[in-house]
Write a protein that holds these residues in place. Structure first.
Motif, PDB file in Angstrom:
ATOM      1  N   GLU A 202       0.769  -1.383   0.082  1.00 20.17           N
ATOM      2  CA  GLU A 202      -0.103  -0.089  -0.113  1.00 20.17           C
ATOM      3  C   GLU A 202       0.753   1.274  -0.008  1.00 20.17           C
ATOM      4  O   GLU A 202       1.791   1.265   0.648  1.00 20.17           O
ATOM      5  CB  GLU A 202      -0.864   0.161   1.235  1.00 20.17           C
ATOM      6  N   VAL A 203       0.492   2.282  -0.688  1.00 24.65           N
ATOM      7  CA  VAL A 203       1.151   3.527  -0.803  1.00 24.65           C
ATOM      8  C   VAL A 203       0.015   4.497  -0.774  1.00 24.65           C
ATOM      9  O   VAL A 203      -0.785   4.881  -1.607  1.00 24.65           O
ATOM     10  CB  VAL A 203       2.074   3.728  -2.004  1.00 24.65           C
ATOM     11  N   ILE A 204       0.082   5.308   0.703  1.00 26.81           N
ATOM     12  CA  ILE A 204      -0.825   6.450   1.001  1.00 26.81           C
ATOM     13  C   ILE A 204      -0.254   7.488   0.822  1.00 26.81           C
ATOM     14  O   ILE A 204       1.018   7.701   1.222  1.00 26.81           O
ATOM     15  CB  ILE A 204      -1.658   6.194   2.269  1.00 26.81           C
ATOM     16  N   VAL A 205      -0.743   8.533   0.347  1.00 26.51           N
ATOM     17  CA  VAL A 205      -0.106   9.911  -0.165  1.00 26.51           C
ATOM     18  C   VAL A 205      -1.010  10.910   0.459  1.00 26.51           C
ATOM     19  O   VAL A 205      -2.087  10.948   0.361  1.00 26.51           O
ATOM     20  CB  VAL A 205       0.189   9.918  -1.447  1.00 26.51           C
ATOM     21  N   THR A 206      -0.208  12.164   1.161  1.00 31.50           N
ATOM     22  CA  THR A 206      -0.891  13.357   1.646  1.00 31.50           C
ATOM     23  C   THR A 206      -0.316  14.292   0.779  1.00 31.50           C
ATOM     24  O   THR A 206       0.661  14.472   0.243  1.00 31.50           O
ATOM     25  CB  THR A 206      -0.763  13.375   2.873  1.00 31.50           C
ATOM     26  N   ASP A 207      -1.301  15.462   0.779  1.00 28.59           N
ATOM     27  CA  ASP A 207      -0.788  16.704   0.145  1.00 28.59           C
ATOM     28  C   ASP A 207      -2.064  17.897   0.680  1.00 28.59           C
ATOM     29  O   ASP A 207      -3.127  17.317   0.978  1.00 28.59           O
ATOM     30  CB  ASP A 207      -0.515  16.868  -1.511  1.00 28.59           C
TER      31      ASP A 207
END
Length: 346
Positions: A202-207
């Protein structure tokens, strides 16, 4: 071809003073080739020199040709016979390691050498001019030949992708791991792509903005979160977190989003001086805080991965401008809500 004596270049003179001007083409040393630059990517450090007259502790003391994310073609081979023949398409590794003041460093990590210079950097004086120019003389040790099937435009991301590749290598084995990436700018999105290729489950990203989140999703992220959603970030419990926002708030989110015993790889360069940090949380969760700075030979792996199609990152590029329009390009690049990687076409 006949090499001109002058060339168009993008030059930072001081904070707020960016100029497109004609500069002399440097006479190459015997071990240097002249490269006709095709594309150059605008980096955060380029923006800092333009906006603030400094990038971290590297302060402009004289005009500086910007640019270190460049690709092009050899138009004059090195006089000593080293390097590549005329017509060879190349990417550029912008670092030249050096012993500097003799401070110790791991010999297998030349990116940490105290005397290392970097294209387009004001870290030392005289400054090291960059390669945002149509014609530049560069040491042959910087040049990497591009495979036949890899276009110059696709290869324009080789340098920042190498930064991402190095960061992922600092994280250890990602196979089956849950990964959190704080900040989905160009480097963050490239980390997403490289981490996905490395086997992260899993790769969760924030911005803070929708466009970079969409870009990160396009290159492999499995979920996205707004950077303001502190509760959701704290619930991620990632095995590995990459902090690529370059802010103390991002670092706080990285620590909150890491699982107990997790690793936080710090990629975004925070401002110099003391910064607030949740050190007590790092202690009680036994977090591993790991720095990641530039890269070494990862550039060769990146070129191979782009060539064989196992790393697909074209969507990270959102804009392309002619070099003559660099002032407009820099204005677009500074606004992360409407741009990812912005390329200059020379």
């Amino acid at each position: 071809m006949t090499i001109p004596t002058e060339t168009l270049a993008v030059v930072a003179h001081a904070a707020g003073d960016l100029r497109i001007e004609t500069v002399p083409v440097k006479n190459p040393a015997d071990s240097e080739a002249i490269i006709e630059i095709a594309y150059g990517g605008i980096c955060g450090s380029d923006l800092h020199y333009w906006q603030h007259g400094a990038a971290g502790e590297s302060i402009l003391k004289a005009p500086l040709i910007l640019g270190h994310e460049v690709v092009g073609t050899v138009v004059q081979a090195a006089f000593d016979g080293s390097g590549f023949a005329v017509g060879t398409r190349v990417a550029v590794h912008p670092a030249t390691p050096g012993v500097g003041d003799g401070a110790p460093f791991p010999l297998d990590r030349p990116n940490l050498s105290p005397g290392c210079t970097y294209l387009g950097s004001a870290a030392r004086f005289p400054h090291t001019d960059g390669a945002f120019a149509r014609f530049v003389a560069l040491p042959c040790h910087m040049l990497r030949e591009l495979p036949a099937g890899l276009t110059l435009r696709a290869a324009a991301l080789v340098e920042p992708a190498s930064v991402a590749w190095h960061a992922v290598s600092r994280a250890g084995d990602l196979v089956g791991k849950r990964v959190l990436v704080i900040g989905a700018g160009p480097i963050g999105s490239l980390i997403v792509a490289v981490a996905t290729r490395a086997g992260a489950a899993e790769v969760i990203v924030t911005d803070m903005h929708d466009l970079p989140l969409a870009t990160a999703m396009a290159v492999g992220a499995t979920a996205s979160l707004m950077a303001t959603d502190a509760d959701a970030i704290a619930q991620v419990a990632a095995d590995v977190v990459f902090e690529s926002s370059g802010s103390h708030r991002g670092l706080a989110s990285a620590m909150r989003g890491a699982t107990r015993g997790g690793r936080v790889v710090m990629v975004g360069l925070l401002p110099s001086g003391e910064q607030p940090a949740l050190i007590s949380l790092a202690i009680t969760r036994e977090l591993e805080l790991v720095g990641s700075f530039r890269f070494n030979d990862e550039i060769d792996e990146v070129i191979a991965a782009l060539s064989d199609g196992s790393l697909v990152i074209d969507s990270v590029v959102t804009h392309e401008f002619a070099a003559e329009d660099a002032l407009e390009a820099f204005e677009v690049a500074r606004d992360s809500s409407r741009s990812g990687k912005v390329l200059l076409r020379f």
